[in-house]
Design a protein around this motif. Sequence first.
Motif, PDB file in Angstrom:
ATOM      1  N   ILE A  56      43.348  33.435   3.202  1.00 54.99           N
ATOM      2  CA  ILE A  56      43.823  32.223   3.880  1.00 54.99           C
ATOM      3  C   ILE A  56      44.556  31.274   2.935  1.00 54.99           C
ATOM      4  O   ILE A  56      45.070  30.249   3.386  1.00 54.99           O
ATOM      5  CB  ILE A  56      42.650  31.463   4.535  1.00 54.99           C
ATOM      6  CG1 ILE A  56      41.713  30.875   3.457  1.00 54.99           C
ATOM      7  CG2 ILE A  56      41.884  32.335   5.503  1.00 54.99           C
ATOM      8  CD1 ILE A  56      40.741  29.842   3.997  1.00 54.99           C
ATOM      9  N   GLN A  57      44.612  31.580   1.653  1.00 56.20           N
ATOM     10  CA  GLN A  57      45.218  30.660   0.690  1.00 56.20           C
ATOM     11  C   GLN A  57      46.648  30.299   1.085  1.00 56.20           C
ATOM     12  O   GLN A  57      47.473  31.154   1.389  1.00 56.20           O
ATOM     13  CB  GLN A  57      45.208  31.269  -0.708  1.00 56.20           C
ATOM     14  CG  GLN A  57      45.669  30.289  -1.801  1.00 56.20           C
ATOM     15  CD  GLN A  57      45.499  30.874  -3.198  1.00 56.20           C
ATOM     16  OE1 GLN A  57      45.318  32.085  -3.359  1.00 56.20           O
ATOM     17  NE2 GLN A  57      45.554  30.033  -4.206  1.00 56.20           N
ATOM     18  N   GLY A 103      42.821  26.744   3.892  1.00 60.11           N
ATOM     19  CA  GLY A 103      43.688  27.546   3.036  1.00 60.11           C
ATOM     20  C   GLY A 103      44.635  26.739   2.166  1.00 60.11           C
ATOM     21  O   GLY A 103      44.887  27.092   1.009  1.00 60.11           O
ATOM     22  N   THR A 104      45.175  25.639   2.703  1.00 65.42           N
ATOM     23  CA  THR A 104      46.144  24.849   1.933  1.00 65.42           C
ATOM     24  C   THR A 104      45.467  24.043   0.818  1.00 65.42           C
ATOM     25  O   THR A 104      46.156  23.496  -0.048  1.00 65.42           O
ATOM     26  CB  THR A 104      46.897  23.882   2.864  1.00 65.42           C
ATOM     27  OG1 THR A 104      45.951  23.108   3.616  1.00 65.42           O
ATOM     28  CG2 THR A 104      47.788  24.664   3.821  1.00 65.42           C
ATOM     29  N   ASP A 105      44.139  23.954   0.824  1.00 66.76           N
ATOM     30  CA  ASP A 105      43.422  23.229  -0.227  1.00 66.76           C
ATOM     31  C   ASP A 105      42.958  24.133  -1.358  1.00 66.76           C
ATOM     32  O   ASP A 105      42.479  23.648  -2.387  1.00 66.76           O
ATOM     33  CB  ASP A 105      42.189  22.517   0.359  1.00 66.76           C
ATOM     34  CG  ASP A 105      42.551  21.367   1.277  1.00 66.76           C
ATOM     35  OD1 ASP A 105      43.638  20.799   1.086  1.00 66.76           O
ATOM     36  OD2 ASP A 105      41.766  21.049   2.191  1.00 66.76           O
ATOM     37  N   ILE A 106      43.093  25.439  -1.180  1.00 66.33           N
ATOM     38  CA  ILE A 106      42.588  26.385  -2.175  1.00 66.33           C
ATOM     39  C   ILE A 106      43.563  26.476  -3.346  1.00 66.33           C
ATOM     40  O   ILE A 106      44.746  26.748  -3.169  1.00 66.33           O
ATOM     41  CB  ILE A 106      42.371  27.774  -1.543  1.00 66.33           C
ATOM     42  CG1 ILE A 106      41.291  27.692  -0.459  1.00 66.33           C
ATOM     43  CG2 ILE A 106      41.968  28.795  -2.604  1.00 66.33           C
ATOM     44  CD1 ILE A 106      41.117  28.965   0.325  1.00 66.33           C
ATOM     45  N   LYS A 107      43.038  26.247  -4.543  1.00 71.04           N
ATOM     46  CA  LYS A 107      43.869  26.234  -5.739  1.00 71.04           C
ATOM     47  C   LYS A 107      43.599  27.429  -6.648  1.00 71.04           C
ATOM     48  O   LYS A 107      44.499  28.002  -7.228  1.00 71.04           O
ATOM     49  CB  LYS A 107      43.636  24.942  -6.519  1.00 71.04           C
ATOM     50  CG  LYS A 107      43.895  23.670  -5.708  1.00 71.04           C
ATOM     51  CD  LYS A 107      43.491  22.437  -6.494  1.00 71.04           C
ATOM     52  CE  LYS A 107      43.687  21.168  -5.671  1.00 71.04           C
ATOM     53  NZ  LYS A 107      43.213  19.951  -6.407  1.00 71.04           N
ATOM     54  N   ASN A 108      42.338  27.780  -6.800  1.00 73.57           N
ATOM     55  CA  ASN A 108      41.954  28.829  -7.753  1.00 73.57           C
ATOM     56  C   ASN A 108      40.915  29.725  -7.097  1.00 73.57           C
ATOM     57  O   ASN A 108      39.776  29.307  -6.872  1.00 73.57           O
ATOM     58  CB  ASN A 108      41.397  28.199  -9.030  1.00 73.57           C
ATOM     59  CG  ASN A 108      41.035  29.235 -10.071  1.00 73.57           C
ATOM     60  OD1 ASN A 108      41.589  30.325 -10.077  1.00 73.57           O
ATOM     61  ND2 ASN A 108      40.095  28.897 -10.938  1.00 73.57           N
ATOM     62  N   ASP A 110      40.495  12.483   1.372  1.00 72.55           N
ATOM     63  CA  ASP A 110      41.215  13.244   2.395  1.00 72.55           C
ATOM     64  C   ASP A 110      42.605  13.650   1.946  1.00 72.55           C
ATOM     65  O   ASP A 110      43.145  14.649   2.390  1.00 72.55           O
ATOM     66  CB  ASP A 110      41.317  12.430   3.695  1.00 72.55           C
ATOM     67  CG  ASP A 110      39.965  12.297   4.366  1.00 72.55           C
ATOM     68  OD1 ASP A 110      39.085  13.143   4.088  1.00 72.55           O
ATOM     69  OD2 ASP A 110      39.794  11.350   5.155  1.00 72.55           O
ATOM     70  N   ASP A 111      43.213  12.849   1.057  1.00 66.00           N
ATOM     71  CA  ASP A 111      44.584  13.174   0.649  1.00 66.00           C
ATOM     72  C   ASP A 111      44.617  14.086  -0.565  1.00 66.00           C
ATOM     73  O   ASP A 111      45.661  14.346  -1.128  1.00 66.00           O
ATOM     74  CB  ASP A 111      45.371  11.881   0.367  1.00 66.00           C
ATOM     75  CG  ASP A 111      44.730  11.067  -0.748  1.00 66.00           C
ATOM     76  OD1 ASP A 111      43.712  11.527  -1.315  1.00 66.00           O
ATOM     77  OD2 ASP A 111      45.273   9.984  -1.054  1.00 66.00           O
ATOM     78  N   GLY A 112      43.442  14.570  -0.987  1.00 65.90           N
ATOM     79  CA  GLY A 112      43.402  15.493  -2.105  1.00 65.90           C
ATOM     80  C   GLY A 112      43.308  14.803  -3.441  1.00 65.90           C
ATOM     81  O   GLY A 112      43.128  15.444  -4.462  1.00 65.90           O
ATOM     82  N   LYS A 127      39.025  22.037  -2.397  1.00 63.96           N
ATOM     83  CA  LYS A 127      38.177  21.080  -1.683  1.00 63.96           C
ATOM     84  C   LYS A 127      37.389  21.800  -0.603  1.00 63.96           C
ATOM     85  O   LYS A 127      37.934  22.590   0.159  1.00 63.96           O
ATOM     86  CB  LYS A 127      39.031  19.968  -1.076  1.00 63.96           C
ATOM     87  CG  LYS A 127      38.204  18.891  -0.374  1.00 63.96           C
ATOM     88  CD  LYS A 127      39.086  17.740   0.078  1.00 63.96           C
ATOM     89  CE  LYS A 127      40.034  18.144   1.179  1.00 63.96           C
ATOM     90  NZ  LYS A 127      40.792  16.998   1.726  1.00 63.96           N
ATOM     91  N   ALA A 128      36.096  21.494  -0.525  1.00 68.30           N
ATOM     92  CA  ALA A 128      35.229  22.140   0.459  1.00 68.30           C
ATOM     93  C   ALA A 128      34.445  21.094   1.233  1.00 68.30           C
ATOM     94  O   ALA A 128      34.067  20.050   0.693  1.00 68.30           O
ATOM     95  CB  ALA A 128      34.264  23.097  -0.236  1.00 68.30           C
ATOM     96  N   SER A 129      34.230  21.385   2.503  1.00 68.65           N
ATOM     97  CA  SER A 129      33.322  20.577   3.316  1.00 68.65           C
ATOM     98  C   SER A 129      32.002  21.328   3.373  1.00 68.65           C
ATOM     99  O   SER A 129      31.949  22.472   3.833  1.00 68.65           O
ATOM    100  CB  SER A 129      33.878  20.388   4.733  1.00 68.65           C
ATOM    101  OG  SER A 129      35.087  19.671   4.713  1.00 68.65           O
TER     102      SER A 129
END
Length: 495
Positions: A289-290, A315-320, A434-436, A360-362
């Motif tokens: 989903i990255q 997916g758009t928050d996954i960096k590594n 929320d904005d990263g 970032k994870a919830s």
Amino acid sequence: MKKKGIQWKRKGKVLAALIACMVLCLGMTSNAWAYFNRGTVGISTGQKTVSVAAGSSTTVSVSLSPASDRQTEGCGMAECPQSCGEKECLDENGQCTCNGTEYKTYTTSVAVSSSNTSVATASYSNGTLSIRGVSEGTAVLTLTASLRQFSSGSTTITVNVSKGSSTGGGSTGGSGSSNNGGSSNGGSSSGSGNSGGSSSAGGSGSSGGSTASGGSSSGSSQSQNGTSGNGVTASNVTGGTVDTQTGQANGDAAGETSNEVSVVNSDRGTITFVPLTAGKMGADYLTAIQGKEEYVDFQKKDDAGNILYAWEFLGTDIKNVFDMDFGITTGTEPFEGCDLFEDQQAFYIAFSHEGELPGKASVFLQVPADMENGSQWYLYYYDEESGQAELQADGITVENGFVTLELEHCSDYVLCENEIASQPADTGSFLSSDDGSDSGTEAKTGIKAPVVVAVVLIVILAAVIIFIAVIVKKQKNNGAGDASGGSSDDGAGES
């Protein structure tokens, strides 16, 4: 003058609208993606204390509320926050329909454990608790009732075992296979059939195993001096199976949901639900989903299929991407050496993973029942090395028995009722905004986001009021000038 009055009315309406918008903004709160929790399963026994002789048995009635519940498969989350596409999320019964509208009956399972299996053991089946005295002494039996989408309930019963006659320590072991299972004295037994197997011991033998009604079971234990092997029994199972190692019921009839990966297409994107297993995992699902507007939810469930905790990644928050241990240990006992929260109610959270997350994870986390729905808590990061705690966020709200934490880093955390004395500043918060961006500024400065918003809105309101006041004053001055000019003209004309 009439035109100016109309203009003033219009400006007044604009001002009122602006004020209403600001009040609305101040009153807005974000809802946590909590999970379904229909309450706590009620369980009670006909007696709280029983007496039995060693080598003898007795029974006690057990009441469950509810004993079963009809539910849809649902999406695992409260009120279907993922939405359900174009159709309604909940049906007329308030059941989540995002994984289909078919109903299924889930049965309450009961697990029994003994504080001292050398004194007494017990098993539960169809509303009856069967207790067997093993040797003289006192033992406390704990009955835990579990049902999908309910919090587990428990009760205890004290068993006083007196001396009794022994049948001796023979070795007449045996096994049977019939509708009523097999039975033996002074040894161990195994049986399979409609009623499962049973065993009894008097002296050097064993009485353990597990039973299931309508399923299949086998009980086995190896012990000496009449000590039971497995004192935990899962019962009230119809058409299911029982794990002979743990005594826990398996299968849909016991309320356990499927351990398979499932995918839901929702209004906020595709969501993949992945059951958590022991050890490190997850990299393949995160890679899939990255960079996409898709989600993956890693879920840890109990034996009844209830969510204990879950991790959600966008997916758009996954960096590594990497495999990680998603384990979370919680409790009310303080971390070793931590006495900062001893004067208040506190909930301690330890993550198996240490350090940065893939993104970032919830984190959705079930909390104890005494943390009431709607109550708000302070979240602190606890530094084991320094013994200090740093405030990460306040206003963490309990919703449907869960709290939601937005994290980019894992460590030890504490949820507590009240703010503690200020601690030395650290490198910043491990919570994410929320904005990263890093929300550590809040923890460093002590300025809360709602306060900043309120101040900004007040400044805007003040500016609007001043602006309107200037316009009104200017209009008055212009009106006065017009009146003065008119008088002079009239005077000149008369002369």
